[in-house]
Structure formats: structure tokens, C-alpha cells
Design a protein around this motif. Structure first.
Motif, short mmCIF file in Angstrom:
data_model
loop_
_atom_site.label_atom_id
_atom_site.label_comp_id
_atom_site.label_asym_id
_atom_site.label_seq_id
_atom_site.Cartn_x
_atom_site.Cartn_y
_atom_site.Cartn_z
N LEU A 1 1.07 3.85 -3.04
CA LEU A 1 0.66 5.23 -2.82
C LEU A 1 1.74 6.20 -3.27
N PHE B 1 0.82 -1.20 0.00
CA PHE B 1 0.00 0.00 0.00
C PHE B 1 0.86 1.26 0.00
N MET C 1 -6.59 2.77 -6.01
CA MET C 1 -5.80 3.83 -5.39
C MET C 1 -5.51 4.94 -6.39
#
Length: 207
Positions: free
Chosen positions: A10, A6, A158
């Protein structure tokens, strides 16, 4: 899915690139709805790169200098074309033509199509996913292809989320920007220059 995945995803997503710049341009030019459509186009383009990585096509691009160069320079040409179109289009990012409403001189299809093509013709993305996704797949997984597809799906969510946030932020200042034609003209030139710079970076990239 690990925290490392993650955080790494990101970081990659928030790094400014063609998709984010295109979302900004669409939002300031035509309103939030168009910005979100631009973000959708940029996100949908990821499907082809993830699929290429899963099927091993990215490895072929990496091995074949000719194939890589052909796709790369097609992407460079399209980025330059987008810069040219932005400078020539009298309605885009034009306060007088657009007024203060969310009029849409371009169709939704064209906005999404351009968003897809901007990233679709970048072979570096396919190679990136080929190198990136397998790092987070368990070597003992029963079906690593499914795991890679799931990770790719999370990456896409995302991506759209970050682009959407950028679009909302741009929409919040759009009225103030539209009220200053000189600012809009400089923004238009800035976006065009950014597309040219991204094209130059892609042109100079190696396999």
C-alpha cells in the motif's frame, strides 16, 4: 499473505508516480471512464515486470549495464514524449474543446497503450519486484513461482484500486476545474513538468 506485505504494498502504491499522474491527467482531461482506462493501463504494465522478476530477467537487467541503460533511456524518451504531447495537444485538458461532457478525443486503445508504456519502459520496476516479492515467499513453499505470481496479482489489484480512487476523486472536481481555462492550462503544464521530472529521475537512477 502477511499484513506486512499489504502495508508495504500500500505504501508503494500510494507513492505518486507515472501511473497515478497519468490517471489524474486522463480523468481531468476526458472524464472518469478515461481515467479508469488510464489506471488499467498503468496496472497492466505491472504484469511484464512481475513476469520478468519471476523469470529472472530482472537479474539480467541488474547484471547487464548495457541492457539496463537501453531500456532506461527508452523510458526517459517516452516520458519526455508524453510531456511534449500533453503540451501540444490542444484538445487535452482543454475546457473549451471538451465542454462539460465526457467526450473522448483519444481512443480507448491509445489511452490504455500509453498507460502501459509509461511504466513498461522502467527497468527499475522489474528489479524492484525481483527484490520485493521474494521477501514474502516462504522458503519452504512447494511452488514459490506460483506464490510470487499470486503476490504480484494482489499488488496489481491494490494498484488499480488506489488509481481508481484517485480517478474518482479527480472526477468529483472536474466540472469546477473545467470551468476555469487558466487552471486547466496550468494543470497541463504541471503534468508535463511532472513527466519531465520523472524522466529526469529515471535518467539519473542507477542499477
Amino acid at each position: 499473505m502477511s499484513l506486512e506485505f499489504f502495508l508495504t504494498s500500500l505504501f508503494v502504491v500510494i507513492t505518486p508516480g507515472t501511473g497515478m499522474i497519468y490517471t489524474l491527467a486522463c480523468t481531468l482531461g476526458f472524464g472518469l471512464r478515461s481515467g479508469l482506462l488510464g489506471a488499467l493501463g498503468g496496472t497492466l504494465s505491472i504484469i511484464s515486470h512481475i513476469t520478468a522478476a519471476i523469470l529472472g530477467l530482472a537479474a539480467l537487467l541488474h547484471a547487464s549495464a548495457m541492457a539496463f541503460q537501453v531500456i532506461k533511456f527508452a523510458g526517459v524518451a517516452y516520458l519526455i514524449y508524453m510531456a511534449y504531447k500533453m503540451l501540444r495537444d490542444k484538445s487535452q485538458l482543454n475546457a473549451q474543446a471538451l465542454g462539460h461532457d465526457d467526450a473522448q478525443p483519444r481512443s480507448d486503445f491509445i489511452i490504455v497503450r500509453d498507460g502501459i508504456l509509461l511504466n513498461l519502459l522502467n527497468p527499475k520496476l522489474s528489479i524492484f519486484f525481483l527484490a520485493f516479492l521474494p521477501q514474502f515467499v516462504d522458503v519452504n513453499a512447494a511452488n514459490p513461482v506460483v506464490d510470487m505470481a499470486m503476490l504480484g496479482g494482489v499488488f496489481m489489484v491494490m494498484t488499480f484500486g488506489v488509481f481508481a480512487i484517485v480517478g474518482v476523486a479527480a472526477a468529483s472536481v472536474r466540472d469546477k476545474v473545467l470551468a476555469q481555462p487558466s487552471v486547466m492550462n496550468w494543470l497541463k503544464r504541471g503534468f508535463a513538468a511532472t513527466f519531465v521530472a520523472l524522466g529526469a529521475r529515471l535518467a539519473l537512477s542507477e542499477q
